[in-house]
Motif scaffolding. Structure first.
Motif, PDB file in Angstrom:
ATOM      1  N   THR A  45     138.734  63.143   8.444  1.00 51.52           N
ATOM      2  CA  THR A  45     137.269  63.150   8.445  1.00 51.52           C
ATOM      3  C   THR A  45     136.803  64.445   9.085  1.00 51.52           C
ATOM      4  O   THR A  45     137.362  64.908  10.080  1.00 51.52           O
ATOM      5  CB  THR A  45     136.675  61.953   9.216  1.00 51.52           C
ATOM      6  OG1 THR A  45     137.115  62.016  10.573  1.00 51.52           O
ATOM      7  CG2 THR A  45     137.123  60.642   8.623  1.00 51.52           C
ATOM      8  N   VAL A  46     135.792  65.049   8.470  1.00 55.44           N
ATOM      9  CA  VAL A  46     135.267  66.340   8.936  1.00 55.44           C
ATOM     10  C   VAL A  46     133.758  66.240   8.990  1.00 55.44           C
ATOM     11  O   VAL A  46     133.133  65.752   8.047  1.00 55.44           O
ATOM     12  CB  VAL A  46     135.657  67.474   7.952  1.00 55.44           C
ATOM     13  CG1 VAL A  46     135.108  68.810   8.414  1.00 55.44           C
ATOM     14  CG2 VAL A  46     137.159  67.562   7.761  1.00 55.44           C
ATOM     15  N   GLU A  47     133.158  66.686  10.089  1.00 57.19           N
ATOM     16  CA  GLU A  47     131.696  66.829  10.114  1.00 57.19           C
ATOM     17  C   GLU A  47     131.353  68.263   9.761  1.00 57.19           C
ATOM     18  O   GLU A  47     131.988  69.193  10.252  1.00 57.19           O
ATOM     19  CB  GLU A  47     131.143  66.494  11.498  1.00 57.19           C
ATOM     20  CG  GLU A  47     131.222  65.015  11.810  1.00 57.19           C
ATOM     21  CD  GLU A  47     130.785  64.700  13.231  1.00 57.19           C
ATOM     22  OE1 GLU A  47     130.124  65.544  13.869  1.00 57.19           O
ATOM     23  OE2 GLU A  47     131.149  63.616  13.709  1.00 57.19           O
ATOM     24  N   ILE A  48     130.362  68.440   8.910  1.00 60.56           N
ATOM     25  CA  ILE A  48     130.030  69.793   8.490  1.00 60.56           C
ATOM     26  C   ILE A  48     128.513  69.982   8.409  1.00 60.56           C
ATOM     27  O   ILE A  48     127.785  69.123   7.918  1.00 60.56           O
ATOM     28  CB  ILE A  48     130.727  70.143   7.147  1.00 60.56           C
ATOM     29  CG1 ILE A  48     130.382  71.571   6.712  1.00 60.56           C
ATOM     30  CG2 ILE A  48     130.394  69.147   6.055  1.00 60.56           C
ATOM     31  CD1 ILE A  48     131.281  72.114   5.643  1.00 60.56           C
ATOM     32  N   GLU A  49     128.055  71.099   8.944  1.00 61.61           N
ATOM     33  CA  GLU A  49     126.646  71.495   8.897  1.00 61.61           C
ATOM     34  C   GLU A  49     126.497  72.460   7.730  1.00 61.61           C
ATOM     35  O   GLU A  49     127.196  73.482   7.671  1.00 61.61           O
ATOM     36  CB  GLU A  49     126.310  72.195  10.231  1.00 61.61           C
ATOM     37  CG  GLU A  49     124.920  72.765  10.369  1.00 61.61           C
ATOM     38  CD  GLU A  49     123.881  71.682  10.642  1.00 61.61           C
ATOM     39  OE1 GLU A  49     124.149  70.833  11.508  1.00 61.61           O
ATOM     40  OE2 GLU A  49     122.827  71.711   9.969  1.00 61.61           O
ATOM     41  N   GLU A  59     132.288  74.043   0.593  1.00 62.01           N
ATOM     42  CA  GLU A  59     133.029  74.378   1.820  1.00 62.01           C
ATOM     43  C   GLU A  59     134.241  73.461   1.985  1.00 62.01           C
ATOM     44  O   GLU A  59     135.348  73.913   2.262  1.00 62.01           O
ATOM     45  CB  GLU A  59     132.129  74.209   3.051  1.00 62.01           C
ATOM     46  CG  GLU A  59     131.085  75.287   3.224  1.00 62.01           C
ATOM     47  CD  GLU A  59     131.618  76.463   4.048  1.00 62.01           C
ATOM     48  OE1 GLU A  59     131.704  76.336   5.279  1.00 62.01           O
ATOM     49  OE2 GLU A  59     131.956  77.500   3.436  1.00 62.01           O
ATOM     50  N   ALA A  63     138.144  74.340   2.059  1.00 64.00           N
ATOM     51  CA  ALA A  63     138.964  74.001   3.235  1.00 64.00           C
ATOM     52  C   ALA A  63     140.188  73.182   2.815  1.00 64.00           C
ATOM     53  O   ALA A  63     141.295  73.390   3.319  1.00 64.00           O
ATOM     54  CB  ALA A  63     138.126  73.242   4.256  1.00 64.00           C
TER      55      ALA A  63
ATOM     56  N   PHE B  32     135.117  78.851   8.481  1.00 62.04           N
ATOM     57  CA  PHE B  32     134.349  77.625   8.245  1.00 62.04           C
ATOM     58  C   PHE B  32     133.598  77.276   9.523  1.00 62.04           C
ATOM     59  O   PHE B  32     133.985  76.371  10.275  1.00 62.04           O
ATOM     60  CB  PHE B  32     135.276  76.475   7.847  1.00 62.04           C
ATOM     61  CG  PHE B  32     135.997  76.701   6.556  1.00 62.04           C
ATOM     62  CD1 PHE B  32     135.397  76.406   5.342  1.00 62.04           C
ATOM     63  CD2 PHE B  32     137.275  77.235   6.551  1.00 62.04           C
ATOM     64  CE1 PHE B  32     136.072  76.623   4.143  1.00 62.04           C
ATOM     65  CE2 PHE B  32     137.958  77.451   5.350  1.00 62.04           C
ATOM     66  CZ  PHE B  32     137.346  77.143   4.153  1.00 62.04           C
ATOM     67  N   GLY B  34     130.658  75.959  10.125  1.00 58.54           N
ATOM     68  CA  GLY B  34     129.837  74.758  10.223  1.00 58.54           C
ATOM     69  C   GLY B  34     130.641  73.484  10.492  1.00 58.54           C
ATOM     70  O   GLY B  34     130.082  72.407  10.592  1.00 58.54           O
ATOM     71  N   GLU B  36     132.930  70.680  12.377  1.00 55.58           N
ATOM     72  CA  GLU B  36     133.088  70.089  13.708  1.00 55.58           C
ATOM     73  C   GLU B  36     133.904  68.810  13.623  1.00 55.58           C
ATOM     74  O   GLU B  36     133.906  68.153  12.589  1.00 55.58           O
ATOM     75  CB  GLU B  36     131.710  69.688  14.277  1.00 55.58           C
ATOM     76  CG  GLU B  36     130.857  70.790  14.838  1.00 55.58           C
ATOM     77  CD  GLU B  36     131.483  71.525  16.024  1.00 55.58           C
ATOM     78  OE1 GLU B  36     132.412  70.980  16.640  1.00 55.58           O
ATOM     79  OE2 GLU B  36     131.041  72.641  16.314  1.00 55.58           O
TER      80      GLU B  36
END
Lengths: 87, 87
Positions: A45-49, A59, A63, B32, B34, B36
């Motif tokens: 799981t990845v959080e992305i802005e 993105e 990745a 990358f 953005g 988190e």
């Protein structure tokens, strides 16, 4: 906007999965006789802005290609969810 | 009846996930920016033959508890899908 990506990276179907084979036979020995064809991969799981869902998707896809999976032996799928901020 | 279970085994939220931390910082270094809070667990698919969905669910839940996850450091979720045979 903030998103969470749920990524599954799995060994390619055409390849043997020794870890999965070991777990299949382990489960059978423990009495789970109806179990077959266990395959084991990664759940990431990845959080992305990002500006929008499309940008986040690009993105994450990049990745996955560059770091999170090895395309020679694995494939990947992911889902993107918008993270709603409360308060 | 035959079912496929899609199981996710993840490190507990309360615990550090060193592998996830390493990947977060790796992704940032690769540009990358953005990204988190990467967390890395296992994605396991299992085929199971059972009388009905309830029986399959119970078997998979027990398999998760006994072999597929370590409840001290991980939690798990799964979805069950019926495998339709064609032909």
């Amino acid at each position: 906007m903030k998103f969470t990506a749920e990524i599954n990276v799995m060994p390619l179907k055409a390849l043997l999965d020794p870890q999965g084979k070991a777990v299949t036979s382990g489960l059978k020995k423990m009495g789970f006789t109806g179990v077959e064809n266990v395959r084991i991969g990664k759940h990431i799981t990845v959080e992305i802005e990002a500006e929008d869902a499309d940008a986040a998707k690009k993105e994450i896809d990049l990745a996955c290609k560059k770091l999170l999976s090895n395309p020679v032996i694995e494939d990947y799928h992911f889902e993107l969810h918008e993270l709603k901020m409360t308060g």
